[in-house]
Design an enzyme around this catalytic site. Structure first.
Site, short mmCIF file in Angstrom:
data_model
loop_
_atom_site.label_atom_id
_atom_site.label_comp_id
_atom_site.label_asym_id
_atom_site.label_seq_id
_atom_site.Cartn_x
_atom_site.Cartn_y
_atom_site.Cartn_z
N THR A 83 0.85 -1.20 0.00
CA THR A 83 0.00 0.00 0.00
C THR A 83 0.89 1.25 0.00
O THR A 83 1.69 1.44 0.91
CB THR A 83 -0.91 -0.02 1.24
OG1 THR A 83 -1.65 -1.24 1.21
CG2 THR A 83 -1.85 1.16 1.26
N GLU A 94 -3.63 -4.95 -3.03
CA GLU A 94 -4.35 -6.14 -2.56
C GLU A 94 -5.44 -5.73 -1.58
O GLU A 94 -5.34 -4.67 -0.96
CB GLU A 94 -3.38 -7.14 -1.92
CG GLU A 94 -2.41 -6.55 -0.89
CD GLU A 94 -3.01 -6.24 0.46
OE1 GLU A 94 -4.04 -6.87 0.78
OE2 GLU A 94 -2.48 -5.39 1.17
N ARG A 147 -7.60 -9.96 3.61
CA ARG A 147 -7.69 -9.94 5.06
C ARG A 147 -6.87 -11.08 5.65
O ARG A 147 -6.94 -12.21 5.13
CB ARG A 147 -9.14 -10.12 5.51
CG ARG A 147 -10.05 -8.98 5.14
CD ARG A 147 -11.49 -9.44 5.16
NE ARG A 147 -11.69 -10.50 4.17
CZ ARG A 147 -12.81 -11.19 4.04
NH1 ARG A 147 -13.82 -10.96 4.83
NH2 ARG A 147 -12.92 -12.13 3.12
N GLU A 148 -6.14 -10.81 6.69
CA GLU A 148 -5.46 -11.90 7.38
C GLU A 148 -6.52 -12.84 7.92
O GLU A 148 -7.60 -12.42 8.32
CB GLU A 148 -4.59 -11.35 8.51
CG GLU A 148 -3.32 -10.73 7.96
CD GLU A 148 -2.43 -10.13 9.04
OE1 GLU A 148 -2.44 -10.62 10.17
OE2 GLU A 148 -1.73 -9.16 8.72
N LYS A 208 -6.99 1.82 -3.11
CA LYS A 208 -6.65 1.04 -1.93
C LYS A 208 -6.86 1.86 -0.65
O LYS A 208 -7.49 1.41 0.31
CB LYS A 208 -5.19 0.58 -2.05
CG LYS A 208 -4.63 -0.07 -0.79
CD LYS A 208 -5.38 -1.33 -0.41
CE LYS A 208 -5.01 -1.83 0.96
NZ LYS A 208 -4.07 -2.91 0.99
N PHE A 221 -18.47 -5.18 8.09
CA PHE A 221 -17.72 -4.14 8.81
C PHE A 221 -18.62 -3.23 9.63
O PHE A 221 -18.40 -2.04 9.77
CB PHE A 221 -16.80 -3.37 7.85
CG PHE A 221 -15.60 -4.20 7.51
CD1 PHE A 221 -15.73 -5.32 6.71
CD2 PHE A 221 -14.37 -3.92 8.05
CE1 PHE A 221 -14.66 -6.15 6.44
CE2 PHE A 221 -13.28 -4.74 7.79
CZ PHE A 221 -13.43 -5.85 6.98
N GLY A 258 -7.67 -2.79 14.55
CA GLY A 258 -6.22 -2.86 14.73
C GLY A 258 -5.63 -3.47 13.49
O GLY A 258 -6.23 -3.42 12.42
N CYS A 276 -2.85 -2.79 8.83
CA CYS A 276 -3.31 -1.96 7.72
C CYS A 276 -4.15 -0.76 8.13
O CYS A 276 -3.76 0.38 7.89
CB CYS A 276 -4.10 -2.81 6.73
SG CYS A 276 -3.06 -3.99 5.88
N LYS A 317 -2.47 2.17 10.15
CA LYS A 317 -1.41 2.87 9.41
C LYS A 317 -1.95 3.52 8.13
O LYS A 317 -1.54 4.63 7.78
CB LYS A 317 -0.24 1.91 9.14
CG LYS A 317 0.01 1.52 7.72
CD LYS A 317 1.17 0.60 7.58
CE LYS A 317 0.91 -0.45 6.53
NZ LYS A 317 0.65 0.02 5.17
#
Ligand code: UDX
Length: 405
Positions: free
Chosen positions: A116, A138, A141-142, A191, A237, A245, A248, A251
């Site tokens: 990003t 991209e 999601r983790e 993004k 969401f 947290g 991504c 920040k």
């Protein structure tokens, strides 16, 4: 195709694995020796569901190395290096140094920035290296990264060079996702705008949750459900909790706000979303104090879950780690249980099981949506649900975000 992936973090390793499973020849470059050795030995240094299996199944299609010259002959090289923020401003040093190393190693590869980066970065990298740069952010999601990479909602390809666009289009053709071909700058901005919008949605519902806690009969979970059935809003969401947290959202929202200010604009909505998120911790602390009868002084607080979300070992940007510091400042004794978290915290005991964590605490906080916490039943001590995953009927003393009690 022969594809290089530079930087094997969560995104790089998943990109490499998925592209290898799509029958490309992949070279993964990692300069950290310990991490590199882990990949070589078949034990990835991160936990991402399915990653280890897919790497092992496709090991003949993937090679790990710290040597950039292995990238020679690549058709495409993805940059998946970190883009951290320093004092809220994006730090692009890893992008620039990775691009320079790639430039020395390849002849005519298309270089793709997947990390990003703020709008204008691709152009700057091209100016510094002469490389053909495609912006291909991209939206992974983790925890569900493999599936998100194999079946993304959309593929964004930003570039001016038509041949380069077509090559990247071919790389992701197997996903059958809708493709948007645009400028580098639009791709870079899509993004940020996407992540900032999702973060704002979370802060929005968290603000509604704050109000619900004061109004008898209100429950944010029911309100989110009622809102989410409106197709214009959508149910995603809208889960109130301890705040966003991870590596991504915190920040990226900060970087976008700071990038906007540098360009003479104030992103008031995004700045408010950040502020609401920062205030989540005080909110959860307040619920804990109320649950503990007014004070946490010398109380034993047992925390279930410290990762920034479920199904990951990642604690980067975890709200819970910040909360633990606040709890210790209140002189509470803190212990936690987490099935995967990669963390050791000075003076904080890590329980081997959730049962032990509950047993040895005066008050319990459920802080991450790990599935194994969902059926919890505790009747002999207060419980605070910061993720709204518990059934209030399973507790005698219960407090939760967004619920009037
Ligand atoms: C995010 C984006 O979703 C992804 O598209 C981007 O590429 C990277 O950043 P990730 O950080 O892995 O992915 O996790 P995500 O599922 O988006 O959750 C981020 C944070 O928001 C977590 O702390 C999560 O618990 C929180 N969250 C999410 C909520 O509090 N409520 C929600 O409704 C959704």
């Amino acid at each position: 195709m022969k594809i290089g992936v530079v930087g094997l973090g969560y995104i790089g390793s998943v990109t490499a694995a998925v592209l290898a499973s799509a029958r490309n020849k992949v070279v993964g470059i990692e300069i950290d020796k310990t991490r590199l050795d882990s990949f070589k030995s078949g034990e990835p240094p991160i936990y991402e569901p399915g990653l280890k299996e897919i790497l092992s199944k496709n090991k003949k299609n993937i090679k790990f190395s710290s040597d950039f010259s292995e990238l020679d002959g690549s058709d495409v090289v993805f940059l998946t290096v970190p883009t951290p923020t320093v004092n809220g401003k994006i730090d692009l040093q890893y992008i620039f140094s990775a691009a320079e190393s790639v430039q020395k190693a390849v002849t005519d590869a298309v270089v793709v920035i997947k990390s990003t980066v703020v709008p204008g970065t691709a152009k700057e990298v091209h100016k510094r290296t002469g490389l053909t740069i495609v912006s291909n952010p991209e939206f992974t999601r983790e925890g569900t990264a493999i599936e998100d990479t194999r079946r993304p909602n959309r593929v964004i390809i930003g570039a001016t060079d038509k041949k380069a666009v077509d090559i990247v289009d071919r790389v992701w053709a197997f996903t059958k996702a809708p493709v948007i071909k645009t400028t580098n700058e639009n791709a870079e901005m899509i993004k940020y705008a996407s992540n900032a919008f999702l973060a704002t949605k979370i802060s929005f519902i968290n603000e509604i949750a704050n109000l619900c806690e004061r109004i008898p009969g209100c429950d944010v979970e029911v309100i989110a459900k009622g809102m989410g059935l409106d197709q214009r809003i959508a149910p995603y969401f809208l889960k109130a909790g301890i705040g966003f947290g991870g590596s991504c959202f915190p920040k990226d929202t900060a970087a976008l706000a700071s990038f906007a200010r540098e360009n003479g604009e104030t992103m008031s909505i995004i700045e408010s979303a950040i502020k609401v998120n920062d205030e989540r911790l005080e909110r959860v602390l307040k619920l804990l104090k109320e649950g503990a009868g007014g004070s946490l002084v010398h109380k034993k607080v047992g925390i279930l879950g410290v990762t920034f979300k479920e199904n990951t070992d990642d604690v980067r940007g975890s709200q819970i780690v910040k909360l633990i510091k606040m709890l210790r400042a209140e002189t509470a004794t803190v212990g936690f249980y987490d099935p995967k978290a990669k963390i050791e915290l000075d003076g904080v005991y890590r329980f081997p099981t959730k049962e032990r964590c509950v047993e040895d605490s005066d008050i319990v906080l459920v802080a991450t949506e790990w599935p194994e916490f969902k059926n919890l039943k505790i009747t002999n001590k207060p419980v605070v649900d910061a993720k709204r995953i518990l059934n209030p009927r399973n507790f005698k003393s219960f407090k939760a975000v967004g619920l009037y009690t």
